[in-house]
Structure formats: structure tokens, C-alpha cells
Design a protein around this motif. Structure first.
Motif, PDB file in Angstrom:
ATOM      1  N   PHE A   1       0.805  -1.201   0.000  1.00  0.00           N
ATOM      2  CA  PHE A   1       0.000   0.000   0.000  1.00  0.00           C
ATOM      3  C   PHE A   1       0.850   1.268   0.000  1.00  0.00           C
ATOM      4  O   PHE A   1       1.829   1.379   0.737  1.00  0.00           O
ATOM      5  N   ASN A   2       0.477   2.218  -0.858  1.00  0.00           N
ATOM      6  CA  ASN A   2       0.921   3.601  -0.738  1.00  0.00           C
ATOM      7  C   ASN A   2      -0.227   4.321  -0.036  1.00  0.00           C
ATOM      8  O   ASN A   2      -1.270   4.578  -0.628  1.00  0.00           O
ATOM      9  N   LEU A   3      -0.040   4.615   1.248  1.00  0.00           N
ATOM     10  CA  LEU A   3      -1.159   5.073   2.067  1.00  0.00           C
ATOM     11  C   LEU A   3      -1.742   6.396   1.599  1.00  0.00           C
ATOM     12  O   LEU A   3      -2.945   6.635   1.743  1.00  0.00           O
ATOM     13  N   ASP A   4      -0.924   7.264   1.016  1.00  0.00           N
ATOM     14  CA  ASP A   4      -1.459   8.525   0.480  1.00  0.00           C
ATOM     15  C   ASP A   4      -2.405   8.248  -0.678  1.00  0.00           C
ATOM     16  O   ASP A   4      -3.466   8.873  -0.809  1.00  0.00           O
ATOM     17  N   ILE A   5      -2.019   7.276  -1.543  1.00  0.00           N
ATOM     18  CA  ILE A   5      -2.886   6.916  -2.666  1.00  0.00           C
ATOM     19  C   ILE A   5      -4.154   6.234  -2.167  1.00  0.00           C
ATOM     20  O   ILE A   5      -5.255   6.463  -2.680  1.00  0.00           O
ATOM     21  N   VAL A   6      -4.009   5.372  -1.137  1.00  0.00           N
ATOM     22  CA  VAL A   6      -5.182   4.705  -0.557  1.00  0.00           C
ATOM     23  C   VAL A   6      -6.201   5.743  -0.096  1.00  0.00           C
ATOM     24  O   VAL A   6      -7.396   5.673  -0.425  1.00  0.00           O
ATOM     25  N   LYS A   7      -5.737   6.734   0.654  1.00  0.00           N
ATOM     26  CA  LYS A   7      -6.652   7.768   1.153  1.00  0.00           C
ATOM     27  C   LYS A   7      -7.286   8.553   0.002  1.00  0.00           C
ATOM     28  O   LYS A   7      -8.483   8.842   0.011  1.00  0.00           O
ATOM     29  N   LEU A   8      -6.467   8.914  -1.002  1.00  0.00           N
ATOM     30  CA  LEU A   8      -6.977   9.706  -2.120  1.00  0.00           C
ATOM     31  C   LEU A   8      -8.046   8.942  -2.890  1.00  0.00           C
ATOM     32  O   LEU A   8      -9.093   9.503  -3.245  1.00  0.00           O
ATOM     33  N   ARG A   9      -7.807   7.654  -3.129  1.00  0.00           N
ATOM     34  CA  ARG A   9      -8.793   6.873  -3.895  1.00  0.00           C
ATOM     35  C   ARG A   9     -10.074   6.663  -3.090  1.00  0.00           C
ATOM     36  O   ARG A   9     -11.172   6.661  -3.661  1.00  0.00           O
ATOM     37  N   ILE A  10      -9.943   6.490  -1.791  1.00  0.00           N
ATOM     38  CA  ILE A  10     -11.140   6.371  -0.957  1.00  0.00           C
ATOM     39  C   ILE A  10     -11.933   7.670  -1.000  1.00  0.00           C
ATOM     40  O   ILE A  10     -13.158   7.672  -1.179  1.00  0.00           O
ATOM     41  N   ARG A  11     -11.225   8.802  -0.836  1.00  0.00           N
ATOM     42  CA  ARG A  11     -11.935  10.097  -0.873  1.00  0.00           C
ATOM     43  C   ARG A  11     -12.621  10.309  -2.215  1.00  0.00           C
ATOM     44  O   ARG A  11     -13.776  10.767  -2.278  1.00  0.00           O
ATOM     45  N   ASN A  12     -11.919  10.019  -3.323  1.00  0.00           N
ATOM     46  CA  ASN A  12     -12.508  10.219  -4.650  1.00  0.00           C
ATOM     47  C   ASN A  12     -13.734   9.340  -4.846  1.00  0.00           C
ATOM     48  O   ASN A  12     -14.746   9.777  -5.412  1.00  0.00           O
ATOM     49  N   THR A  13     -13.650   8.079  -4.401  1.00  0.00           N
ATOM     50  CA  THR A  13     -14.788   7.178  -4.559  1.00  0.00           C
ATOM     51  C   THR A  13     -15.982   7.663  -3.749  1.00  0.00           C
ATOM     52  O   THR A  13     -17.115   7.677  -4.241  1.00  0.00           O
ATOM     53  N   LEU A  14     -15.739   8.079  -2.504  1.00  0.00           N
ATOM     54  CA  LEU A  14     -16.835   8.593  -1.681  1.00  0.00           C
ATOM     55  C   LEU A  14     -17.417   9.868  -2.283  1.00  0.00           C
ATOM     56  O   LEU A  14     -18.629  10.096  -2.224  1.00  0.00           O
ATOM     57  N   ARG A  15     -16.547  10.699  -2.892  1.00  0.00           N
ATOM     58  CA  ARG A  15     -17.038  11.920  -3.529  1.00  0.00           C
ATOM     59  C   ARG A  15     -17.915  11.592  -4.737  1.00  0.00           C
ATOM     60  O   ARG A  15     -18.962  12.213  -4.944  1.00  0.00           O
ATOM     61  N   LEU A  16     -17.516  10.592  -5.523  1.00  0.00           N
ATOM     62  CA  LEU A  16     -18.335  10.178  -6.658  1.00  0.00           C
ATOM     63  C   LEU A  16     -19.698   9.680  -6.198  1.00  0.00           C
ATOM     64  O   LEU A  16     -20.734   9.994  -6.799  1.00  0.00           O
ATOM     65  N   VAL A  17     -19.712   8.910  -5.124  1.00  0.00           N
ATOM     66  CA  VAL A  17     -20.984   8.421  -4.583  1.00  0.00           C
ATOM     67  C   VAL A  17     -21.851   9.588  -4.140  1.00  0.00           C
ATOM     68  O   VAL A  17     -23.059   9.637  -4.408  1.00  0.00           O
ATOM     69  N   SER A  18     -21.224  10.566  -3.468  1.00  0.00           N
ATOM     70  CA  SER A  18     -21.968  11.729  -3.001  1.00  0.00           C
ATOM     71  C   SER A  18     -22.544  12.526  -4.166  1.00  0.00           C
ATOM     72  O   SER A  18     -23.701  12.967  -4.121  1.00  0.00           O
ATOM     73  N   LEU A  19     -21.735  12.702  -5.226  1.00  0.00           N
ATOM     74  CA  LEU A  19     -22.224  13.440  -6.394  1.00  0.00           C
ATOM     75  C   LEU A  19     -23.378  12.717  -7.062  1.00  0.00           C
ATOM     76  O   LEU A  19     -24.348  13.340  -7.512  1.00  0.00           O
ATOM     77  N   ASN A  20     -23.301  11.381  -7.136  1.00  0.00           N
ATOM     78  CA  ASN A  20     -24.408  10.614  -7.711  1.00  0.00           C
ATOM     79  C   ASN A  20     -25.676  10.798  -6.897  1.00  0.00           C
ATOM     80  O   ASN A  20     -26.771  10.925  -7.447  1.00  0.00           O
ATOM     81  N   ARG A  21     -25.515  10.817  -5.582  1.00  0.00           N
ATOM     82  CA  ARG A  21     -26.684  11.043  -4.727  1.00  0.00           C
ATOM     83  C   ARG A  21     -27.266  12.430  -4.960  1.00  0.00           C
ATOM     84  O   ARG A  21     -28.486  12.614  -4.982  1.00  0.00           O
ATOM     85  N   GLU A  22     -26.362  13.418  -5.120  1.00  0.00           N
ATOM     86  CA  GLU A  22     -26.833  14.781  -5.371  1.00  0.00           C
ATOM     87  C   GLU A  22     -27.604  14.857  -6.684  1.00  0.00           C
ATOM     88  O   GLU A  22     -28.617  15.562  -6.787  1.00  0.00           O
ATOM     89  N   VAL A  23     -27.112  14.140  -7.712  1.00  0.00           N
ATOM     90  CA  VAL A  23     -27.808  14.127  -8.999  1.00  0.00           C
ATOM     91  C   VAL A  23     -29.208  13.540  -8.837  1.00  0.00           C
ATOM     92  O   VAL A  23     -30.201  14.099  -9.321  1.00  0.00           O
ATOM     93  N   ARG A  24     -29.279  12.389  -8.138  1.00  0.00           N
ATOM     94  CA  ARG A  24     -30.590  11.763  -7.951  1.00  0.00           C
ATOM     95  C   ARG A  24     -31.510  12.652  -7.127  1.00  0.00           C
ATOM     96  O   ARG A  24     -32.702  12.787  -7.428  1.00  0.00           O
TER      97      ARG A  24
END
Length: 439
Positions: free
Chosen positions: A109-132
Motif C-alpha cells: 500500500f501507498n497510504l497517500d494513494i489509498v486515502k486519495l482513492r477512498i476520498r474520490n470514490t466517496l465523492r463520486l458516490v456523493s455526487l451521484n446522490r446529489e444528482v438523484r
């Protein structure tokens, strides 16, 4: 009041991996751990997490099967899953994509990348919810109060609207009735052909008119609208004489979709295409090579001694340099070419429409490579610091229709490492696994 942390369920049969993830993530996320797929399923069914980190290689029930069972559960089907894997094979990646996984994180694991990908994925989920949620709000408004209504008397070339239409477009009551030409003038020039085609299809075929387009607001900016209508009257010859319809503002939805698109396919720091978009464009370039009898080239770039800049002056200074690198690379290529950032200080330049002759194609690609070397060797002004850096560049050609995109990228990567070994700040060429020396 403390904000609620996103809940993450990490499933991995290796305690060391769970300890590493727990140590890195506990301050930002509410982390739960499971050491097997069956335990993770039970925990998720008891309390649905916001995101699941799932190891692929586990005994008894591997990550792929565990993911399938998540997808079969209606309560868990929409929870984003990120695979944790040491595998690099295309087969495992394709299997995961078929299951709808959100992303991959490779081990170690590159922990900085792990955190960034988790944040991006959660942000995508949040944006999808906002669209709906936005769509639901618009539907409620339409049902409760009505959006903009239009009534087009085709035979007399006049169109009428309700007050809601004028309010939506920032227009006063003078625009309640006007010639159709006044309306046409407000449609964005790039969208006018699509609107006219949809209107003609509806008038000729008695089908519903539906189209999304941009229309000019009273203050001059354009907003996206969804327009739906129907022919309600025809003359004796069957020619459409009247249409009515409803128009609603979808500008927020379109902006959210654009944000989702950017997060999914573009690097947030440099705004260049990311690996996912690069691989898609590389695949399309191979197809165009076959169709047009052309070749392409891939240049893999790594900035020399970049870590020293981060260690000496901090990551903010490193980010500022990467932004300048991205701008210089983009300024050295044609509009049809692609500059992408893979991560860190690694960039890729995809050149298209090179000559079919390999010698001529190589010479053209070398010229671009030399141009990139020159551009990236110029000093970087980073705040009060003048920093000097250089790139190591690997170059490879591609042109066959059966070439594997991962193999092409690997060749360019190998050529880049040859440039590193050759003293850095240079260009090396690799074709079909045979190094041809300095480019």
C-alpha cells in the motif's frame, strides 16, 4: 458537533494489512475490519457501510465471490467496493469491472494513494446522490407548480409561454408571446441543429419531441434545459399546426454530471486525463491506426530527482512544479494528441496520426520527444525558488490492431527506465522488446 465519519469495512485475511490500513485510516474514517468474506458479509448486513475495501486473494471465499454476494443483496448492492490486490493481470481487473467495483488499490500500500482513492470514490458516490436528489426535487416542483410551458402555433409562427418559463430564463412578461424566431435566437448555436432535427422528427412522425440543450438566459449566460413536447393539432393535409410542451431547468444536474465525469477521468491536480481515460484513448488510437493506415507513439516521462524537491521544499512545492510540467507538455503537442498524468511525477504523451512508415513515424516521435526535453529543462519558478529539473523519457511505437494496450504502456515504461539508466535527462526508444538505443 463533530461531523460523522464515513464508515469503511475492510476485509482482508492478512492481519498485517488490516493493521496498516487501520493505522492510516482511523483518524479520517470509522473503520471496521473483517478477516474473511463471510465475516464481512455478516457485518455489512448488520450495519451497511459507506464503502468496502475488499482483498481479492482470500481462502474459502475470495474477493470476487464475496463481491458477487454483496451485489446480490439489495441493501448492499449500491455500496462502492474497492479491491485490494497484489495481482496485476488483466483478467482479475476485468472480472472486478464486470462486478462494478469502483477502483483498485495495489499492494504494497501507498497510504497517500489509498486515502486519495477512498476520498474520490466517496465523492463520486456523493455526487451521484446529489444528482438523484436534484432530479427528485425537479420532479416534485414540476408536479406541484409546473415548469416552463410553451404553446407553439405553427401555422401563424407564434409561441406562447407561462410565467414560469419567463422566470426560469430571467425574462419579463414581454416574452410571454413572440415569434418563434425570437426563441430560436436564444438556443445555443451548437445545439440548434439537434433541436431542429428533433422538432422535425416529431412534426413528421407524430412522435414525442424530447431534447436537452442550452438556452440563453436574460443575463447572457447559457443554462441547460430539458424540453419535451407533442404535436396536438394538424391541418386537413396532416401537417402539424400546433405543438405544446414543457421545459425544465437541468443546469444543476448537468453540472453535477460534469463534476462526476471530471473526477472519474481527469487528474484533480493537473486537470490532465488520468490512466483510465488514457487507456481508452490508446485503444481508440489503435483502431484509428488500422482504419487510416497510420501509426502512433507513446512517450513515458518521469521527472528526475523529483522526490528531492518534495523532501526539501514540501509537497505543495512539488505540486506546483507538476502543474507547470503539465502545462509545458500540453503546449508541446497537437490538439489531437493526449497528455495524461498516471500519478506522482509520471506523465504519458500519446501521439496519433503518425506516418505508416516506421522510420518516418520514429523520426516524427523523436522530434516531439526532443521538444519535450527542451521544454522540461527550462527552470521552474516555484514561489521564491528557482528549481531546475529534467525528464527521463521512454518512447515506443504502436500500430497493429491486435496490440495489447498494457503491453504498449509497459514498453514505454521500460524505455523510460532505460533512459534513467543511461544517465537521465535523455530519450530512449524501445520497439517490440528490442532497445534501439538513444533516440
Amino acid at each position: 458537533m463533530q461531523p460523522i465519519k464515513p464508515r469503511i469495512l475492510a476485509i482482508d485475511d492478512t492481519p498485517g494489512n488490516l493493521f496498516t490500513l487501520g493505522t492510516a485510516l482511523v483518524s479520517e474514517f470509522d473503520l471496521e475490519i473483517a478477516t474473511s468474506g463471510s465475516q464481512g458479509l455478516a457485518m455489512a448486513r448488520k450495519s451497511v457501510p459507506d464503502l468496502i475495501l475488499l482483498d481479492i486473494m482470500m481462502p474459502d471465499m475470495d474477493g470476487l465471490e464475496t463481491c458477487r454476494r454483496f451485489r446480490e443483496d439489495p441493501r448492499l448492492a449500491a455500496v462502492p467496493v474497492i479491491f485490494l490486490t497484489a495481482l496485476t493481470g488483466v483478467e482479475s481487473e476485468m472480472a472486478g469491472l464486470d462486478l462494478g467495483v469502483a477502483d483498485y488499490i495495489t499492494k504494497p500500500f501507498n497510504l497517500d494513494i489509498v486515502k486519495l482513492r477512498i476520498r474520490n470514490t466517496l465523492r463520486l458516490v456523493s455526487l451521484n446522490r446529489e444528482v438523484r436528489a436534484s432530479e427528485e426535487r425537479m420532479r416534485f416542483v414540476l408536479e406541484a407548480t409546473g415548469d416552463g410551458i410553451w404553446d407553439w402555433q405553427i401555422d401563424i409562427d407564434q409561441i406562447s409561454h407561462n410565467e414560469a418559463w419567463c422566470h426560469m430564463l430571467g425574462l419579463d412578461s414581454r416574452f410571454l408571446h413572440h415569434p418563434i424566431a425570437t426563441y430560436v435566437e436564444r438556443v445555443h448555436p451548437e445545439d440548434l441543429a439537434a433541436v431542429e432535427e428533433a422538432l422535425d422528427d416529431s412534426a413528421q412522425g407524430n412522435t414525442k419531441f424530447t431534447v436537452e440543450y442550452r438556452i440563453r438566459h436574460g443575463d447572457g449566460h447559457y443554462l441547460w434545459v430539458s424540453d419535451t413536447g407533442q404535436v396536438v393539432d394538424r391541418d386537413r393535409d396532416g401537417k402539424a399546426s400546433r405543438m405544446v410542451g414543457c421545459i425544465k431547468n437541468i443546469d444543476d444536474r448537468r453540472r453535477s454530471e460534469a463534476d462526476i465525469q471530471r473526477l472519474a477521468f481527469f487528474d484533480p491536480l493537473t486537470e490532465l486525463p488520468n490512466r483510465r481515460l488514457l487507456m481508452d484513448r490508446l485503444q481508440q488510437a489503435i483502431i484509428r491506426n488500422v482504419r487510416n493506415n497510420t501509426r502512433g507513439a507513446l512517450l513515458f516521462l518521469d521527472m528526475d530527482h523529483f522526490k528531492q524537491l518534495n523532501d526539501t521544499h514540501g509537497h505543495a512545492m512539488g505540486d506546483a512544479m507538476l502543474i507547470q510540467v503539465a502545462g509545458r507538455l500540453s503546449g508541446c503537442v497537437r490538439e489531437q494528441d493526449t497528455v495524461a498524468r498516471l500519478g506522482g511525477d509520471e506523465f504519458v504523451v500519446l501521439l496519433e496520426a503518425l506516418p505508416a512508415d516506421p522510420v518516418a513515424a520514429t523520426n516524427s516521435a523523436k522530434m516531439v520527444g526532443e521538444k519535450l526535453l527542451g521544454a522540461l529543462n527550462s527552470p521552474y519558478l516555484l514561489g521564491d525558488v528557482i528549481h531546475h529539473s529534467s525528464p527521463s523519457i521512454g518512447l515506443t511505437l504502436f500500430g497493429r490492431d491486435n496490440e495489447n494496450i498494457h503491453a504498449i504502456l509497459q514498453r514505454a515504461d521500460q524505455a523510460m527506465y532505460a533512459a534513467k539508466e543511461g544517465g537521465r535527462n535523455t530519450l530512449r526508444l524501445l520497439v517490440d522488446g528490442e532497445r534501439l538505443g538513444a533516440a
